[in-house]
Write an enzyme that holds these catalytic residues in place. Structure first.
Site, PDB file in Angstrom:
ATOM      1  N   GLU A   1       0.823  -1.215   0.000  1.00  0.00           N
ATOM      2  CA  GLU A   1       0.000   0.000   0.000  1.00  0.00           C
ATOM      3  C   GLU A   1       0.854   1.261   0.000  1.00  0.00           C
ATOM      4  OE1 GLU A   1      -2.943   0.167  -0.728  1.00  0.00           O
ATOM      5  OE2 GLU A   1      -3.601  -1.896  -0.466  1.00  0.00           O
TER       6      GLU A   1
ATOM      7  N   TYR B   1      -5.996   6.901   3.868  1.00  0.00           N
ATOM      8  CA  TYR B   1      -6.166   5.832   2.881  1.00  0.00           C
ATOM      9  C   TYR B   1      -5.445   4.557   3.310  1.00  0.00           C
ATOM     10  CZ  TYR B   1      -5.122   2.639  -0.755  1.00  0.00           C
ATOM     11  OH  TYR B   1      -4.970   1.464  -1.420  1.00  0.00           O
TER      12      TYR B   1
ATOM     13  N   ASP C   1      -8.979   6.287  -2.135  1.00  0.00           N
ATOM     14  CA  ASP C   1      -7.831   6.723  -2.920  1.00  0.00           C
ATOM     15  C   ASP C   1      -8.342   7.516  -4.122  1.00  0.00           C
ATOM     16  OD1 ASP C   1      -8.965   4.790  -4.522  1.00  0.00           O
ATOM     17  OD2 ASP C   1      -7.038   4.096  -5.290  1.00  0.00           O
TER      18      ASP C   1
END
Length: 350
Positions: free
Chosen positions: A44, A127, A145
């Site tokens: 991520e 996020y 996102d």
DNA sequence: AAATCGGGGTG
DNA sequence: CACCCAGATTT
């Protein structure tokens, strides 16, 4: 007309259709199906402002070097930045490195499972906290996102969605039984079908629920932000060498390319004076190297000169043997400058 | 809310 | 060329 997804029934249909589509069409990615929270976290962070295809090239090698939180926390910053070289936004690597130490020292080496604990880690924002919590731990929480922003802006035909509005819409849409898959399904839709310029609505599994589609405004959602022109910079850089050693400079931690190695900026005589060396022979002007960052249009003006000695330089400088340069983390533009010098030497020797 | 912070893929 | 990407942090 705007309010197609305000009823629980409509939201339920959205979940069912989109998840079915995701189960059928999802791309096979290196981290898909991954359950190790550390690995999901790494993916991520790498994916922040970075395309899936790019991250794919870095993810595997990174895990071989830093297979778990402890190995990352114990690594030197130079190794961490070298593994990140070319990915950009280098603060991400430095933050991930620091965060690994936090997890080791304050969480017993266990990645926090709740969004709040994740948010406390350097480099983890709303996020990433939502993505890791939902994907790795099944926490029912949204992850907004750029893809999700665009998808929601279109589903609700909202031209200028605020962060608050996005969090609220995303939160009420999360599929409670499969929050991680749901968040990924929403992002995948934005990445493959609900794409920025010309969305492929004819292939969209939830087109009938889309307010922008109904209004014919899908190409204008979300409204484009205004862009500021990039700063134009001309930067002199010095390539000082003696025998087979080159002078490099470690950039300050904060700011552009923080912590990365680079050729010292300035004219050759000025840089030579800075490190206490004397120029020998001619100064060779190398070809300009133009490099465009998102917000900076940089033209590097490299000049090379031999020096008579390699006196001990300031702490943030180092004389590096040519064969060792590739072991240091150099930004892309600096690699191109090095290439100019190398080719100019070869043509001279020939 | 706006600026800063990389690099590359795509129309 | 412009745009923007599985954003975070600072001002």
């Amino acid at each position: 007309m705007k309010a197609r997804l305000t009823t629980p029934g409509a939201r339920s249909r959205l979940r069912t259709r989109l998840l079915a589509h995701y189960d059928r069409e999802a791309r096979d990615l290196p981290w898909r199906g991954e359950t190790d929270p550390y690995r999901i976290w790494v993916s991520e962070v790498m994916l922040q402002q970075t395309r899936v295809e790019t991250v794919t090239r870095y993810y595997g090698p990174w895990l071989r070097q830093f297979p778990d939180v402890e190995s990352l926390a114990d690594a030197s910053e130079d190794r961490v930045l070298k593994a990140w070289e070319g990915l950009g936004y280098y603060r991400r690597a430095r933050s991930l490195h620091r965060a690994a130490a936090v997890v080791r020292d304050r969480h017993g080496g266990v990645v926090p499972s709740d969004p709040a604990g994740l948010l406390d880690l350097p480099g983890v924002g709303a996020y990433t906290a939502g993505a890791v919590a939902s994907i790795a731990f099944g926490v029912v929480t949204p992850a907004v996102d750029g893809n999700v922003k665009r998808v929601l802006s279109r589903l609700y035909d909202e031209p200028k969605p605020t962060p608050r509005w996005l969090e609220e819409r995303a939160a009420e849409l999360v599929e409670p039984r499969r929050p991680g898959d749901w968040n990924q399904a929403l992002m995948e839709l934005g990445a493959t079908i609900c794409v920025p310029r010309v969305p492929r609505c004819e292939r969209c599994p939830v087109a009938e629920l889309c307010a922008a589609r109904a209004a014919g405004t899908e190409q204008d959602r979300p409204a484009a932000a205004r862009k500021k022109p990039a700063r134009v910079l001309r930067i002199s850089v010095a390539l000082l060498y003696a025998d087979d050693r080159l002078l490099l400079h470690r950039r300050p931690s904060d700011g552009l390319l923080g912590g990365m190695w680079a050729f010292p900026e300035g004219d050759v005589d000025e840089v030579a004076g800075r490190v206490g060396a004397r120029l020998v022979g001619d100064v060779t002007a190398l070809d300009e190297v133009r490099h465009r960052f998102t917000h900076i249009d940089a033209t590097y003006l490299p000049a090379a000169s031999r020096v008579d000695s390699t006196p001990t330089p300031p702490d943030d400088h180092r004389w590096v043997a040519l064969r060792d340069v590739e072991g240091l983390a150099l930004p892309v533009a600096q690699q191109r400058i090095l290439g100019q010098w190398t080719s100019s030497r070869e043509s001279e020797g020939a």
